[in-house]
Write an enzyme that holds these catalytic residues in place. Sequence first.
Site, PDB file in Angstrom:
ATOM      1  N   GLU A 103       0.839  -1.213   0.000  1.00  0.00           N
ATOM      2  CA  GLU A 103       0.000   0.000   0.000  1.00  0.00           C
ATOM      3  C   GLU A 103       0.870   1.258   0.000  1.00  0.00           C
ATOM      4  O   GLU A 103       1.940   1.285   0.601  1.00  0.00           O
ATOM      5  CB  GLU A 103      -0.891  -0.002   1.244  1.00  0.00           C
ATOM      6  N   THR A 143      -4.197   4.819  -1.335  1.00  0.00           N
ATOM      7  CA  THR A 143      -5.302   5.242  -0.467  1.00  0.00           C
ATOM      8  C   THR A 143      -5.875   6.591  -0.919  1.00  0.00           C
ATOM      9  O   THR A 143      -5.312   7.288  -1.780  1.00  0.00           O
ATOM     10  CB  THR A 143      -4.877   5.320   1.006  1.00  0.00           C
ATOM     11  N   GLN A 201      -8.757  -5.135   7.645  1.00  0.00           N
ATOM     12  CA  GLN A 201      -8.070  -4.236   8.562  1.00  0.00           C
ATOM     13  C   GLN A 201      -6.870  -5.011   9.107  1.00  0.00           C
ATOM     14  O   GLN A 201      -6.887  -6.248   9.146  1.00  0.00           O
ATOM     15  CB  GLN A 201      -9.062  -3.872   9.692  1.00  0.00           C
TER      16      GLN A 201
HETATM   17  P1  FAD Z   1     -18.970   0.389   5.614  1.00  0.00           P
HETATM   18  O1  FAD Z   1     -18.765  -0.921   4.879  1.00  0.00           O
HETATM   19  O2  FAD Z   1     -19.958   1.298   5.130  1.00  0.00           O
HETATM   20  O3  FAD Z   1     -19.071   0.065   7.139  1.00  0.00           O
HETATM   21  C1  FAD Z   1     -19.030   1.087   8.137  1.00  0.00           C
HETATM   22  C2  FAD Z   1     -19.956   0.712   9.295  1.00  0.00           C
HETATM   23  O4  FAD Z   1     -21.325   0.710   8.838  1.00  0.00           O
HETATM   24  C3  FAD Z   1     -19.699  -0.697   9.845  1.00  0.00           C
HETATM   25  O5  FAD Z   1     -19.938  -0.646  11.230  1.00  0.00           O
HETATM   26  C4  FAD Z   1     -20.741  -1.546   9.140  1.00  0.00           C
HETATM   27  O6  FAD Z   1     -21.091  -2.705   9.891  1.00  0.00           O
HETATM   28  C5  FAD Z   1     -21.907  -0.577   8.998  1.00  0.00           C
HETATM   29  N1  FAD Z   1     -22.714  -0.858   7.800  1.00  0.00           N
HETATM   30  C6  FAD Z   1     -22.264  -1.164   6.564  1.00  0.00           C
HETATM   31  N2  FAD Z   1     -23.280  -1.338   5.715  1.00  0.00           N
HETATM   32  C7  FAD Z   1     -24.413  -1.132   6.417  1.00  0.00           C
HETATM   33  C8  FAD Z   1     -25.809  -1.163   6.097  1.00  0.00           C
HETATM   34  N3  FAD Z   1     -26.203  -1.432   4.854  1.00  0.00           N
HETATM   35  N4  FAD Z   1     -26.703  -0.882   7.095  1.00  0.00           N
HETATM   36  C9  FAD Z   1     -26.283  -0.595   8.338  1.00  0.00           C
HETATM   37  N5  FAD Z   1     -24.969  -0.552   8.709  1.00  0.00           N
HETATM   38  C10 FAD Z   1     -24.057  -0.808   7.764  1.00  0.00           C
HETATM   39  N6  FAD Z   1     -10.372   5.365   4.788  1.00  0.00           N
HETATM   40  C11 FAD Z   1     -10.077   6.416   3.973  1.00  0.00           C
HETATM   41  O7  FAD Z   1     -10.509   7.559   4.240  1.00  0.00           O
HETATM   42  N7  FAD Z   1      -9.308   6.257   2.841  1.00  0.00           N
HETATM   43  C12 FAD Z   1      -8.811   5.031   2.485  1.00  0.00           C
HETATM   44  O8  FAD Z   1      -8.131   4.913   1.468  1.00  0.00           O
HETATM   45  C13 FAD Z   1      -9.100   3.907   3.323  1.00  0.00           C
HETATM   46  N8  FAD Z   1      -8.656   2.659   3.006  1.00  0.00           N
HETATM   47  C14 FAD Z   1      -9.000   1.591   3.801  1.00  0.00           C
HETATM   48  C15 FAD Z   1      -8.575   0.304   3.436  1.00  0.00           C
HETATM   49  C16 FAD Z   1      -8.884  -0.797   4.236  1.00  0.00           C
HETATM   50  C17 FAD Z   1      -8.425  -2.180   3.820  1.00  0.00           C
HETATM   51  C18 FAD Z   1      -9.623  -0.621   5.446  1.00  0.00           C
HETATM   52  C19 FAD Z   1      -9.931  -1.789   6.330  1.00  0.00           C
HETATM   53  C20 FAD Z   1     -10.053   0.654   5.812  1.00  0.00           C
HETATM   54  C21 FAD Z   1      -9.765   1.770   4.991  1.00  0.00           C
HETATM   55  N9  FAD Z   1     -10.194   3.058   5.315  1.00  0.00           N
HETATM   56  C22 FAD Z   1      -9.891   4.123   4.498  1.00  0.00           C
HETATM   57  C23 FAD Z   1     -10.941   3.304   6.549  1.00  0.00           C
HETATM   58  C24 FAD Z   1     -12.448   3.112   6.342  1.00  0.00           C
HETATM   59  O9  FAD Z   1     -12.952   4.086   5.457  1.00  0.00           O
HETATM   60  C25 FAD Z   1     -13.104   3.226   7.709  1.00  0.00           C
HETATM   61  O10 FAD Z   1     -12.776   2.076   8.439  1.00  0.00           O
HETATM   62  C26 FAD Z   1     -14.588   3.488   7.761  1.00  0.00           C
HETATM   63  O11 FAD Z   1     -14.933   3.640   9.161  1.00  0.00           O
HETATM   64  C27 FAD Z   1     -15.489   2.371   7.265  1.00  0.00           C
HETATM   65  O12 FAD Z   1     -15.361   2.183   5.952  1.00  0.00           O
HETATM   66  P2  FAD Z   1     -16.044   0.891   5.242  1.00  0.00           P
HETATM   67  O13 FAD Z   1     -15.781   1.054   3.817  1.00  0.00           O
HETATM   68  O14 FAD Z   1     -15.635  -0.344   5.891  1.00  0.00           O
HETATM   69  O15 FAD Z   1     -17.573   1.218   5.566  1.00  0.00           O
END
Ligand code: FAD
Length: 305
Positions: free
Chosen positions: A32, A63, A190
Amino acid sequence: MWYRVKCNHERQTNSMKISEIISSGVPSLSFEIFPPKVDTALADVKEAARKIAALSPSFMSVTYGAGGTTAGLTLEVADAVENGFGVTALAHMTCLSSDKSVIKEHLSALREKGIENVLALRGDVPAGAEPHRGDYAHASDLARDIVSFGGFCVGGACYPEGHPESPSQKEDVENLKIKAEAGCEFFTTQMFFDNNILYNFLYKIREAGIKVPVIAGIMPVTNGSQIKRICALSGTALPQRFKQIVDRYSSDPRAMAQAGIAYATEQIVDLYANGIGAVHVYSMNKPEVAEAIVRNVGAIIGRPE
Ligand code: FAD
């Protein structure tokens, strides 16, 4: 063969869809890179990316700054990785504060550069900022839109210890299933410091009917004081064995880096040995860390001497 070569936009690139890389049967090792916060540091980041690309990783992820603050720089670094250095790029994209029109514009720009892989994320609101409510609530909404835009292999994030906002891991797994149904073709985890946490998580998601391949995200810790704060924020557990290392070596940067890389190497070897075919290293723009990992596991993933 490490890559399939194809001609893209009249430039030789090694671009592949990440779904193809994972299903090829060759163990994948990827790194990354994060874009700078300001344009002035772009040259340094590109140089770090060039050095990591020279190690021939399976792909490199780039990212996206919180709230889309570095969208242009993500595109520029991903372009350099894909078209300048000839390594498949995975462009991250967040949606929390975005309107659909902004997302479409960014997808068109990625397509224009021949970038075929996107990690669809919700993102976090930057500390102290007032969230701008956009058109998206969850990463699954973004994944659905990218799939219907067409032409991209879409991935998502997953959380072996549960997302910190989730009331329970069961709910988090149910939400992950929605992301899989939205069209995600792979998930990147993560970071975690105890492989048993990943193995338990895989058991739970497979039992829930999620068949999407999972890429294990490993962080070689080279800065002991930072990691405690990052783990507290992300809800990642630090095993006692790892805490001992941080407590003992965090005041000595060289010793911490050596111990952190050794710990990550041990995790990675165990993952491959247990049939995990894809490992993604959070290399934090540090080519020397990526180099050390490649040196330590090169033979294990079948690279020539
Ligand atoms: P979601 O999948 O939307 O999940 C977030 C929360 O909402 C979770 O608690 C989930 O259970 C809940 N949820 C999901 N779908 C639903 C639904 N349909 N109804 C109700 N609840 C729901 N952040 C950045 O800003 N830039 C990056 O480049 C970046 N890269 C990342 C790469 C990886 C591999 C990881 C693990 C994280 C990264 N992040 C990044 C951080 C990430 O954006 C945060 O962890 C953020 O809090 C959640 O993103 P998500 O895409 O997992 O969200």
